[in-house]
Design a protein around this motif. Structure first.
Motif, PDB file in Angstrom:
ATOM      1  N   GLU A   4       3.791  -4.343  -1.279  1.00 32.86           N
ATOM      2  CA  GLU A   4       4.744  -4.711  -0.240  1.00 32.86           C
ATOM      3  C   GLU A   4       4.263  -5.930   0.555  1.00 32.86           C
ATOM      4  N   VAL A  27      11.945  -5.468   1.599  1.00 28.99           N
ATOM      5  CA  VAL A  27      10.700  -4.985   1.015  1.00 28.99           C
ATOM      6  C   VAL A  27      10.607  -3.464   1.160  1.00 28.99           C
ATOM      7  N   ALA A  31      10.521  -0.454  -1.819  1.00 31.26           N
ATOM      8  CA  ALA A  31       9.463   0.552  -1.875  1.00 31.26           C
ATOM      9  C   ALA A  31      10.041   1.959  -1.846  1.00 31.26           C
TER      10      ALA A  31
END
Length: 271
Positions: A4, A27, A31
């Protein structure tokens, strides 16, 4: 965490997108999808079914615009690229993975755009201490019109990060002004969709339910009080099973899809 951090540091990002937190949000979303791929699978499949049916409303060929293309999780890109002569993916930023994926697709183009038209005037208002903007309009693409347009899980999300910025920078802003700003964004988005294409469709989350032990403990409206007609398709999205966002409770979204945006705007105040 290292992945990340690398994505955050290396993703090309317009200043406004970085300022309002869209890079961090992108981001984090990627994830979460990697962690919850199995829980998200029914939602992703439902999105693809909806898009497959929605694009059938438009004649093959011509150009298609996909607003809120994001990480391409919910979009059957190859089928869109097969049906239309050109597919334009519009979002406020595009990840490196998305750029790599479309690099070999000759009829797919990326465009970075604030589809609400609200971020620049909001940034100016927050910098000068002025009132929240009310006269902004979504930009009309110069290379339109399009044969088909699709808004992908974007409608309810448009006001979220801007209002977080308002809370940080102008916390005394009255609740009524914040709600009016949010409604201007989402109503304007529906009008924009209707204007840019011969045919337009959308899907969006409608509400969010917190669930504990199989029992719904709270339901939150996701459409900012805008009264939308019944969707043509609906499904559930287990977006954050415990302990993803809450240690004990699951978070589930209800999602609705409309094949014809004009059927939605006809039930709302005039554009």
């Amino acid at each position: 965490m290292l992945r990340e951090a690398f994505e955050y540091l290396t993703t090309p990002c317009p200043p406004l997108a970085r300022r309002f937190g869209y890079l961090s949000e992108m981001v984090a979303l990627g994830a979460r999808h990697r962690r919850q791929r199995r829980a998200w699978a029914p939602h992703v499949a439902a999105c693809h079914r909806f898009v497959d049916q929605a694009m059938e409303w438009a004649a093959p060929g011509g150009r298609a615009l996909i607003a809120g293309s994001g990480l391409l999780i919910e979009i059957p890109l190859q089928r869109l690229a097969t049906r239309f002569d050109e597919v334009v993916l519009v979002d406020i930023l595009h990840s490196r993975a998305v750029r790599r994926r479309v690099a070999g697709m000759a009829n797919v183009r990326l465009v970075e755009l604030d589809v609400s038209g609200a971020l620049a005037p909001l940034a100016a208002a927050l910098d000068t201490g002025g009132p929240l903007p009310t006269g902004f309009n979504a930009p009309i693409p110069d290379d339109g019109p399009f044969r088909f347009a699709l808004s992908c899980n974007l409608l309810s999300q448009l006001p979220l990060l801007p209002l977080e910025a308002v809370e940080r920078r102008a916390p005394a802003t009255p609740a009524a002004d914040r709600m009016a700003f949010a409604l201007r964004m989402i109503h304007g988005h529906l009008c924009w969709l209707s204007a840019i294409a011969e045919h337009a469709a959308l899907f969006t989350d409608i509400d969010a339910s917190w669930i504990h032990g199989g029992t719904v403990t709270e339901i939150e409206d996701s459409t900012w009080g805008l009264a939308l007609p019944a969707p043509d398709m609906s499904w559930l999205w287990d977006i954050a099973p415990a302990p993803e966002q809450d240690r004990r409770q699951d978070l589930r979204h209800s999602v609705g899809g409309w094949f014809d945006v004009r059927s939605v705007t006809s039930a709302l105040p005039p554009c």
